[in-house]
Design an enzyme around this catalytic site. Structure first.
Site, PDB file in Angstrom:
ATOM      1  N   LYS A 132      67.121 176.401  -7.507  1.00 47.09           N
ATOM      2  CA  LYS A 132      66.748 177.648  -8.180  1.00 47.09           C
ATOM      3  C   LYS A 132      67.817 178.062  -9.184  1.00 47.09           C
ATOM      4  O   LYS A 132      67.521 178.563 -10.275  1.00 47.09           O
ATOM      5  CB  LYS A 132      66.552 178.753  -7.139  1.00 47.09           C
ATOM      6  CG  LYS A 132      66.304 180.149  -7.720  1.00 47.09           C
ATOM      7  CD  LYS A 132      66.180 181.177  -6.602  1.00 47.09           C
ATOM      8  CE  LYS A 132      66.092 182.602  -7.168  1.00 47.09           C
ATOM      9  NZ  LYS A 132      64.832 182.848  -7.882  1.00 47.09           N
ATOM     10  N   HIS A 152      38.314 141.700 -11.316  1.00 43.64           N
ATOM     11  CA  HIS A 152      38.083 143.068 -11.796  1.00 43.64           C
ATOM     12  C   HIS A 152      37.569 143.963 -10.669  1.00 43.64           C
ATOM     13  O   HIS A 152      36.608 144.718 -10.847  1.00 43.64           O
ATOM     14  CB  HIS A 152      37.138 143.074 -12.987  1.00 43.64           C
ATOM     15  CG  HIS A 152      37.638 142.273 -14.152  1.00 43.64           C
ATOM     16  ND1 HIS A 152      38.798 142.568 -14.818  1.00 43.64           N
ATOM     17  CD2 HIS A 152      37.144 141.158 -14.746  1.00 43.64           C
ATOM     18  CE1 HIS A 152      39.000 141.687 -15.781  1.00 43.64           C
ATOM     19  NE2 HIS A 152      38.020 140.811 -15.750  1.00 43.64           N
TER      20      HIS A 152
END
Length: 516
Positions: free
Chosen positions: A136, A276
């Site tokens: 932070k 494929h």
């Protein structure tokens, strides 16, 4: 300058601490990390010396203290923050190096129970809190969660300072580290709770396994990730060891995963050949080499340059059967030494050993994702185990025992073909298939054309119901003798009549197998 080092993964921490000390930093540390630094001769200040408060509750509370979080979260550009620190005698903390307990390893220990997880070190509290606080306030505090970043941070500090873009990157990595950790804990606690299969909020932790040269096309970027999960990862592409060949591409991984999924869906020794992501060869046989020969016979032209998967260790006889045939990848649980010696002579062949095959039910509780623009679809895998004896015979003629056996093979095979999917099979061998056509009758014609004379006397599987009788009529013309399909069309009666007219047997499963 002051750093807190408190890590679970101690890789490189001593060298990192020594490098910081050499730059004039003070090192504060906790528990086992402090001991590791001391043993390496790195000067270290205990955390309780900083906080003035001992570690309590078996170490559950040690860094959760204002002296820690005040020193991390204070904005150096705000005089009032610095005045508050001075008022309470708190010094600034300028770097936090922390990484979290190996949750997956801890819960995988034999006999580990929920009580063990909650009572032990599996769920870190202080670590995530420090990491988040440092992230932070990254413009003032360096959050470092990976040993891979130690060297770069030291180099930049030696050169003067770590620039803001790098600090921001380290903060992003820190939040991702905590998020992935929390996602794993949530998945563990959610497991076995049926109402939480699709929770209101869902996080998925991903661990990068490798970068890829490119994606489906050279202009696309890609990488390969593993899903962090609380159960052991089933054997597959994620667990595979590459024994030979150049690095895998994005398309290689997609095809190999499709091949592996098809081969391991069968209990009998199976060989799947994929092109494929679609099977152009698939067969089962007690002898793996014979299964390969049968799979190749389905479409030897399309098989060239494809991917081969087996659900049994790859033996010498199967390696000999491959001969000079070119494939991009072979994936198997293991490779016999003699088979490996033969296959390694093929320069452009990649060999992947998964270390085993997935156990039945291994996918239970997992979810299959499919990304869409701005969202994600999730579903349970299509691993429903069917009993062919429960199928409904729809026609006047019932399939013979041999036909029913082939229908069961074809019905399992059709799951791995893209919809609209049609499979023609005989002798536990894929003879022809039609895939991805908007019109189902076109898929029937393509499958029959590919099967040729092998269609005569063969069986046919359709992944969804036939909307019109023309599908059955085309099958009959090709010489098909039995059909398996889900049934459920408004025109089932027309389809049944066409099958009866052609002398075909047809069974309804009541279940479809779309694969989009």
């Amino acid at each position: 300058m002051r750093a807190i080092l408190s890590v679970s993964d101690k890789t490189g921490i001593a060298a990192f601490g020594r490098g910081l000390v050499d730059l004039g930093w003070e090192i504060v540390s906790t528990g086992n990390t402090a001991r590791a630094l001391q043993e390496a001769g790195v000067p270290v200040r205990p955390i309780d010396d900083l906080t003035g408060f001992p570690e309590i509750l078996d170490g559950r509370v040690k860094t959760l203290h204002p002296a820690v979080h005040g020193g991390i979260l204070a904005r150096r550009t705000r005089p009032e923050h610095l005045a508050t620190l001075a008022e309470h005698g708190i010094g600034t903390i300028d770097l936090v190096a922390s990484n979290l307990y190996p949750f997956a390893e801890i819960i995988a220990r034999p006999g580990a129970t929920l009580d063990d997880v909650l009572e032990g070190d599996a769920i870190d509290i202080g670590g995530p809190a420090m990491i988040r606080a440092a992230a932070k306030n990254f413009s003032h505090v360096l959050p470092v969660v990976s040993p891979d970043d130690y060297g770069q941070v030291l180099d930049l500090l030696r050169a003067g300072d770590v620039p803001l873009p790098t600090r921001r990157l380290l903060a992003a990595r820190a939040f991702a580290h905590v998020s992935a950790y929390d996602a794993l804990i949530a998945a563990y606690l959610r497991a076995g709770l049926p109402d939480e299969r699709f929770p209101r909020e869902l996080t998925i932790g991903l661990e990068k396994l490798s970068g890829l040269r490119y994606g489906e096309n050279p202009h696309q970027q890609a990488a390969f990730y593993r899903v962090a999960q609380p159960t052991p990862t089933p054997p597959g592409l994620v667990t595979a060891r590459q024994l030979h060949g150049i690095e895998l591409s994005y398309n290689n991984i997609m095809d190999a995963d499709a091949a592996w999924g098809a081969a391991t869906d069968f209990a009998e020794p199976c060989v799947a050949i994929i092109k494929h992501t679609v099977p152009c060869g698939l067969a089962t046989h007690a002898d793996l080499a014979e299964a390969y020969r049968r799979a190749l016979s389905g479409d030897p032209m399309s098989a060239y340059g494809g991917v081969v998967a087996t659900n049994r260790p790859f033996d010498v006889e199967t390696a000999i059967a491959i001969g000079r045939m070119h494939f991009d990848i072979i994936i198997a649980p293991e490779f016999a030494p003699g088979a490996l010696e033969l296959l390694r002579k093929k320069k452009n062949l990649r060999l992947l050993a998964t270390g085993g095959i997935p156990a039945m039910g291994a996918a239970e509780g997992t979810l299959e994702p499919r990304q869409i623009l701005g969202g994600l679809l999730l579903q349970t895998p299509d691993h429903f185990v069917e009993d062919p004896t429960t199928w409904r015979i729809a026609t006047k003629r019932a399939p013979s025992a041999a036909q029913l056996d082939d229908l069961a093979f074809a019905w399992r095979a059709v799951k791995h073909v893209k919809s609209n999917a049609i499979v023609i099979a005989s002798d536990h061998t894929l003879r022809g298939m039609g895939a991805g056509q908007p019109n189902r009758v076109v898929s029937v014609r393509l499958a029959a054309e590919k099967a040729g004379e092998h269609a005569r006397g063969a069986v046919l599987a359709s992944d969804a119901y036939f909307p019109f009788a023309d599908n059955v009529e085309e099958a009959a013309k090709a010489g098909i003798t039995a059909i398996v399909q889900p049934g459920g069309s408004l025109r089932d009666s027309d389809t049944i009549a066409a099958a009866d007219a052609g002398g075909l047997a047809m069974v309804f499963t009541g279940l479809r197998h779309f694969r989009h």
